[in-house]
Design a protein around this motif. Structure first.
Motif, PDB file in Angstrom:
ATOM      1  N   GLU A   1     -28.119  20.422   0.055  1.00 12.03           N
ATOM      2  CA  GLU A   1     -27.521  21.646  -0.493  1.00 12.03           C
ATOM      3  C   GLU A   1     -27.113  21.451  -1.946  1.00 12.03           C
TER       4      GLU A   1
ATOM      5  N   GLN B   1     -27.653  16.921   4.979  1.00  8.89           N
ATOM      6  CA  GLN B   1     -27.638  18.363   4.746  1.00  8.89           C
ATOM      7  C   GLN B   1     -26.793  18.710   3.514  1.00  8.89           C
TER       8      GLN B   1
ATOM      9  N   ARG C   1     -25.420  15.359   8.851  1.00  6.37           N
ATOM     10  CA  ARG C   1     -24.559  16.250   8.053  1.00  6.37           C
ATOM     11  C   ARG C   1     -24.497  15.796   6.593  1.00  6.37           C
TER      12      ARG C   1
ATOM     13  N   SER D   1     -32.955  17.789  13.939  1.00  3.61           N
ATOM     14  CA  SER D   1     -32.530  19.194  13.963  1.00  3.61           C
ATOM     15  C   SER D   1     -32.233  19.670  15.396  1.00  3.61           C
TER      16      SER D   1
END
Length: 105
Positions: A96, A92, A89, A64
């Motif tokens: 999501e 992430q 990425r 992070s």
């Protein structure tokens, strides 16, 4: 575009259920498909977490923190950093999608 298609599919499913009634088999099938997809997301996230941990150990930095430094240009563009940022990425995006799917349950 994928988000629009997803909304259209959901509308069609809602229309089908309203018109023909809820069906236990269909509900069960959808639930199983969602469970399967969640399991696949979890597997991929765990795999990416292992890869991210390797970078974190090598560079003694949390992902992070790294991504903020990388995005600001303070980390340079070494191949390791590009790969690390890509993995972060990807993780992430999967997280999501997983959260979105969990919210549909």
């Amino acid at each position: 575009m994928a988000q629009t298609m997803s909304k259209i599919k959901i509308k069609k499913q809602e229309k089908f259920i309203r018109e023909f009634g809820d069906d236990e088999l269909i509900t069960s099938s959808i639930s199983k498909m969602m469970d399967y997809k969640l399991m696949k997301y979890e597997e991929e996230i765990k795999k990416l977490d292992k890869e991210l941990k390797q970078f974190e150990r090598s560079y003694k930095m949390e992902s992070s923190f790294f991504i903020k430094e990388f995005a600001s240009g303070r980390q340079g563009d070494e191949m390791d950093f590009v790969e690390w940022a890509s993995l972060y990425r990807m993780r992430q995006r999967l997280a999501e999608r997983k959260a979105k799917l969990e919210g549909m349950r």
